[in-house]
Design a protein around this motif. Structure first.
Motif, PDB file in Angstrom:
ATOM      1  N   MET A 111       0.830  -1.220   0.000  1.00 39.09           N
ATOM      2  CA  MET A 111       0.000   0.000   0.000  1.00 39.09           C
ATOM      3  C   MET A 111       0.857   1.259   0.000  1.00 39.09           C
ATOM      4  SD  MET A 111      -3.202  -1.004   0.024  1.00 39.09           S
ATOM      5  CE  MET A 111      -4.241   0.158   0.853  1.00 39.09           C
ATOM      6  N   ILE A 112       1.729   1.361  -0.990  1.00 41.06           N
ATOM      7  CA  ILE A 112       2.536   2.579  -1.112  1.00 41.06           C
ATOM      8  C   ILE A 112       2.084   3.317  -2.377  1.00 41.06           C
ATOM      9  CG2 ILE A 112       4.535   1.827   0.237  1.00 41.06           C
ATOM     10  CD1 ILE A 112       5.875   1.049  -2.415  1.00 41.06           C
ATOM     11  N   ASP A 113       2.270   4.633  -2.353  1.00 43.38           N
ATOM     12  CA  ASP A 113       1.694   5.440  -3.426  1.00 43.38           C
ATOM     13  C   ASP A 113       2.231   5.071  -4.811  1.00 43.38           C
ATOM     14  OD1 ASP A 113       0.202   6.545  -1.504  1.00 43.38           O
ATOM     15  OD2 ASP A 113       1.110   8.534  -1.548  1.00 43.38           O
ATOM     16  N   SER A 165      -0.638   4.997  14.077  1.00 40.87           N
ATOM     17  CA  SER A 165      -0.058   4.073  13.106  1.00 40.87           C
ATOM     18  C   SER A 165       1.124   4.750  12.446  1.00 40.87           C
ATOM     19  CB  SER A 165      -1.100   3.730  12.045  1.00 40.87           C
ATOM     20  OG  SER A 165      -0.475   3.091  10.955  1.00 40.87           O
ATOM     21  N   ILE A 166       2.043   3.945  11.979  1.00 38.91           N
ATOM     22  CA  ILE A 166       3.167   4.477  11.200  1.00 38.91           C
ATOM     23  C   ILE A 166       2.615   5.171   9.934  1.00 38.91           C
ATOM     24  CG2 ILE A 166       3.636   2.452   9.701  1.00 38.91           C
ATOM     25  CD1 ILE A 166       6.349   4.194  11.723  1.00 38.91           C
ATOM     26  N   TYR A 167       1.376   4.790   9.571  1.00 41.55           N
ATOM     27  CA  TYR A 167       0.725   5.432   8.426  1.00 41.55           C
ATOM     28  C   TYR A 167       0.335   6.889   8.724  1.00 41.55           C
ATOM     29  CZ  TYR A 167       0.260   1.469   5.209  1.00 41.55           C
ATOM     30  OH  TYR A 167       0.491   0.475   4.308  1.00 41.55           O
ATOM     31  N   GLY A 168       0.378   7.283   9.979  1.00 44.28           N
ATOM     32  CA  GLY A 168       0.103   8.676  10.315  1.00 44.28           C
ATOM     33  C   GLY A 168       1.353   9.538  10.191  1.00 44.28           C
ATOM     34  N   ASN A 169       2.471   8.916   9.831  1.00 48.20           N
ATOM     35  CA  ASN A 169       3.723   9.649   9.695  1.00 48.20           C
ATOM     36  C   ASN A 169       3.645  10.589   8.493  1.00 48.20           C
ATOM     37  OD1 ASN A 169       6.676  10.059   8.916  1.00 48.20           O
ATOM     38  ND2 ASN A 169       6.857   8.942  10.842  1.00 48.20           N
ATOM     39  N   LEU A 170       4.235  11.781   8.633  1.00 46.12           N
ATOM     40  CA  LEU A 170       4.149  12.775   7.549  1.00 46.12           C
ATOM     41  C   LEU A 170       4.975  12.378   6.327  1.00 46.12           C
ATOM     42  CD1 LEU A 170       4.132  15.974   9.774  1.00 46.12           C
ATOM     43  CD2 LEU A 170       2.184  14.874   8.623  1.00 46.12           C
ATOM     44  N   HIS A 171       5.767  11.338   6.468  1.00 44.33           N
ATOM     45  CA  HIS A 171       6.520  10.776   5.338  1.00 44.33           C
ATOM     46  C   HIS A 171       5.590  10.450   4.154  1.00 44.33           C
ATOM     47  CE1 HIS A 171       9.048   7.778   3.223  1.00 44.33           C
ATOM     48  NE2 HIS A 171       7.955   7.036   3.190  1.00 44.33           N
ATOM     49  N   TRP A 172       4.345  10.045   4.433  1.00 47.06           N
ATOM     50  CA  TRP A 172       3.429   9.588   3.381  1.00 47.06           C
ATOM     51  C   TRP A 172       2.732  10.750   2.679  1.00 47.06           C
ATOM     52  CZ3 TRP A 172       4.757   4.715   3.006  1.00 47.06           C
ATOM     53  CH2 TRP A 172       5.124   4.020   4.156  1.00 47.06           C
ATOM     54  N   PHE A 173       2.969  11.995   3.155  1.00 52.04           N
ATOM     55  CA  PHE A 173       2.343  13.177   2.556  1.00 52.04           C
ATOM     56  C   PHE A 173       3.334  13.816   1.588  1.00 52.04           C
ATOM     57  CE2 PHE A 173      -1.465  13.937   5.312  1.00 52.04           C
ATOM     58  CZ  PHE A 173      -1.314  12.827   6.125  1.00 52.04           C
ATOM     59  N   HIS A 174       2.797  14.400   0.507  1.00 57.16           N
ATOM     60  CA  HIS A 174       3.696  14.937  -0.528  1.00 57.16           C
ATOM     61  C   HIS A 174       3.602  16.454  -0.644  1.00 57.16           C
ATOM     62  CE1 HIS A 174       3.780  10.702  -1.410  1.00 57.16           C
ATOM     63  NE2 HIS A 174       2.472  10.725  -1.631  1.00 57.16           N
ATOM     64  N   ASN A 175       2.818  17.078   0.239  1.00 58.15           N
ATOM     65  CA  ASN A 175       2.645  18.528   0.181  1.00 58.15           C
ATOM     66  C   ASN A 175       3.514  19.136   1.301  1.00 58.15           C
ATOM     67  OD1 ASN A 175       1.673  21.115   0.805  1.00 58.15           O
ATOM     68  ND2 ASN A 175      -0.358  20.657  -0.023  1.00 58.15           N
ATOM     69  N   ASN A 212      -3.079  17.728  -4.771  1.00 60.34           N
ATOM     70  CA  ASN A 212      -2.732  18.486  -3.562  1.00 60.34           C
ATOM     71  C   ASN A 212      -1.800  17.744  -2.607  1.00 60.34           C
ATOM     72  OD1 ASN A 212      -3.966  20.946  -4.146  1.00 60.34           O
ATOM     73  ND2 ASN A 212      -5.975  20.085  -3.681  1.00 60.34           N
ATOM     74  N   GLY A 213      -1.188  16.660  -3.101  1.00 57.46           N
ATOM     75  CA  GLY A 213      -0.119  16.009  -2.331  1.00 57.46           C
ATOM     76  C   GLY A 213      -0.578  15.159  -1.168  1.00 57.46           C
ATOM     77  N   TRP A 214      -1.831  14.681  -1.201  1.00 60.06           N
ATOM     78  CA  TRP A 214      -2.296  13.790  -0.129  1.00 60.06           C
ATOM     79  C   TRP A 214      -1.786  12.371  -0.387  1.00 60.06           C
ATOM     80  CZ3 TRP A 214      -4.426  16.442   3.654  1.00 60.06           C
ATOM     81  CH2 TRP A 214      -5.133  17.610   3.378  1.00 60.06           C
ATOM     82  N   PRO A 215      -1.748  11.523   0.651  1.00 63.63           N
ATOM     83  CA  PRO A 215      -1.405  10.116   0.415  1.00 63.63           C
ATOM     84  C   PRO A 215      -2.427   9.509  -0.558  1.00 63.63           C
ATOM     85  CG  PRO A 215      -1.558  10.577   2.781  1.00 63.63           C
ATOM     86  CD  PRO A 215      -2.047  11.801   2.068  1.00 63.63           C
ATOM     87  N   LEU A 216      -1.985   8.623  -1.423  1.00 65.42           N
ATOM     88  CA  LEU A 216      -2.873   8.067  -2.460  1.00 65.42           C
ATOM     89  C   LEU A 216      -3.434   6.693  -2.096  1.00 65.42           C
ATOM     90  CD1 LEU A 216      -0.711   9.025  -5.590  1.00 65.42           C
ATOM     91  CD2 LEU A 216      -2.624  10.291  -4.574  1.00 65.42           C
ATOM     92  N   THR A 217      -2.841   6.059  -1.081  1.00 64.40           N
ATOM     93  CA  THR A 217      -3.327   4.742  -0.643  1.00 64.40           C
ATOM     94  C   THR A 217      -3.665   4.819   0.841  1.00 64.40           C
ATOM     95  OG1 THR A 217      -1.067   4.087  -0.143  1.00 64.40           O
ATOM     96  CG2 THR A 217      -1.909   3.449  -2.305  1.00 64.40           C
ATOM     97  N   ASP A 300      11.509   4.758   8.980  1.00 64.82           N
ATOM     98  CA  ASP A 300      12.486   3.736   8.630  1.00 64.82           C
ATOM     99  C   ASP A 300      11.666   2.534   8.154  1.00 64.82           C
ATOM    100  OD1 ASP A 300      14.225   1.652   8.502  1.00 64.82           O
ATOM    101  OD2 ASP A 300      15.260   2.110  10.388  1.00 64.82           O
ATOM    102  N   LEU A 301      11.692   2.295   6.835  1.00 64.01           N
ATOM    103  CA  LEU A 301      10.807   1.260   6.277  1.00 64.01           C
ATOM    104  C   LEU A 301      11.136  -0.144   6.791  1.00 64.01           C
ATOM    105  CD1 LEU A 301      10.451   2.651   2.639  1.00 64.01           C
ATOM    106  CD2 LEU A 301       8.758   2.737   4.476  1.00 64.01           C
ATOM    107  N   ASN A 302      12.294  -0.288   7.449  1.00 63.92           N
ATOM    108  CA  ASN A 302      12.617  -1.595   8.046  1.00 63.92           C
ATOM    109  C   ASN A 302      11.982  -1.754   9.424  1.00 63.92           C
ATOM    110  OD1 ASN A 302      14.295  -2.425   5.940  1.00 63.92           O
ATOM    111  ND2 ASN A 302      15.869  -1.000   6.708  1.00 63.92           N
TER     112      ASN A 302
END
Ligand code: NAP
Length: 304
Positions: A111-113, A165-175, A212-217, A300-302
């Motif tokens: 589930m990555i963009d 969740s690690i999914y709340g990390n700002l790493h997944w945002f593109h804006n 607008n740079g939101w997460p896509l997944t 850290d994706l690991n």
């Protein structure tokens, strides 16, 4: 003799929430296991009782229902006069998973963009589910937190643990501008978090996520947990006598992940339990990746 601390756990009937109840009870904490469904909640309590854990009581709680929240707060006030630990665990994922394809592709790891074009037959993200996900994971969690603040203020060692969740990390945002805004805790406000969520929902409905740079997944889930992280930090700043933190439990095999996680729910509960039992001089307003302090804005994706 020291009086026992008491803890409310939301979504305690299964998964990580159930394990948090079990492990905290073993640490000598009185547990108020809550669930939106009475029969599922009572069964969970029976299961704990059967394993030799007795200091657990059930109370119904649908975090989306303000009357249900008010009823629980009144119960805790009458019975215990204060609350020591609130664990906001209940949440929704906001997507429909096609089980076979989802498992075959490695569960949430896919589930990555960059993969969004490959996921059309794997998951669906209907607007209504996304909106419901934000209502539960952010707005309802905020409502229950606010409702319990007065009783937490009466505890000698109050704690709020937001299971994020690690999914709340700002790493997944593109804006980049939005990321800076969500990180700038000195200037961020609850009103602005609300505006950001409403902006996301408008873009989600209008299919403008990429623009607008939101997460896509898992978009709504990611936004809900990023908002929860920011709210955790604001609350920690506002209520300095309460230790308020958020914890990513790790990628666990539960119903939420269609059992695809690497860890068991038992392993996933360790972080939230540790954070609930932090000493009075422990950190507040921080993110824990399992049991280690981590970053709100890089991953850290690991270490999923
Ligand atoms: N599993 C993972 O890999 C993972 C990774 C990162 C973060 N998390 C977080 O960990 C927490 C627990 O997840 P889990 O994997 O244990 O999920 P789960 O097995 O799906 O359990 C979710 C729990 O939340 C409850 N819930 C949902 N909406 C509710 C509502 N409106 N009111 C009250 N309870 C409600 C569910 O109740 P019902 O049984 O009635 O549906 C259930 O008890 C969540 O905050 C999740 O975001 C999980």
């Amino acid at each position: 003799m020291e009086e026992k601390r008491c803890a409310v756990i939301t979504g305690g009937n299964k998964g990580i929430g159930f394990e948090i109840c079990r492990q905290l009870a073993l640490e000598g904490v009185k547990i108020i296991l809550t669930a939106r469904n009475e029969s599922r909640g009572l069964k969970a309590v029976e299961k704990l009782n059967a394993s030799g854990i007795s200091d657990v009581i059930f109370h119904q709680l649908d975090i989306n229902d303000p009357t249900s929240i008010a009823c629980l707060v009144e119960f805790i006030e009458t019975r215990f006069r204060k609350l020591d630990i609130l664990i906001n665990n209940a949440a929704e994922i906001g997507i429909v998973v096609h089980e076979n394809e989802f498992r075959a592709g490695g569960g949430f790891i896919q589930m990555i963009d960059e993969n969004v074009h490959l996921l059309t037959n794997v998951v669906e993200e209907p607007y209504e589910l996304g909106e419901q996900c934000l209502n539960t994971n952010y707005y309802a969690t905020k409502r229950i937190t606010e409702a319990f603040i007065p009783l937490l203020q009466l505890s000698k060692s109050p704690r709020i643990v937001n299971v994020t969740s690690i999914y709340g990390n700002l790493h997944w945002f593109h804006n980049e501008k939005l990321k800076k805004e969500l990180e700038d805790i000195e200037n961020l406000t609850e009103g602005r978090i609300d505006e950001i969520i409403q902006w996301f929902l408008r873009d989600f409905k209008a299919a403008k996520l990429r623009e607008n740079g939101w997460p896509l997944t898992s978009s709504a889930y990611k936004v809900s947990k990023a908002a929860l992280n920011a709210y955790t930090r604001l609350m920690a700043k506002k209520f300095q006598n309460i230790r308020i933190n958020c914890v990513h439990p790790g990628y666990c095999a539960t119903d939420m992940t269609s059992d695809t996680g690497f860890l068991t729910a038992e392993e996933g509960a360790k972080g939230p339990v540790m954070v609930a039992l932090l000493p009075d001089d422990g950190p507040s307003g921080v993110f824990f990746n399992k049991t280690q302090i981590g970053s709100f804005s890089s991953v850290d994706l690991n270490k999923l």
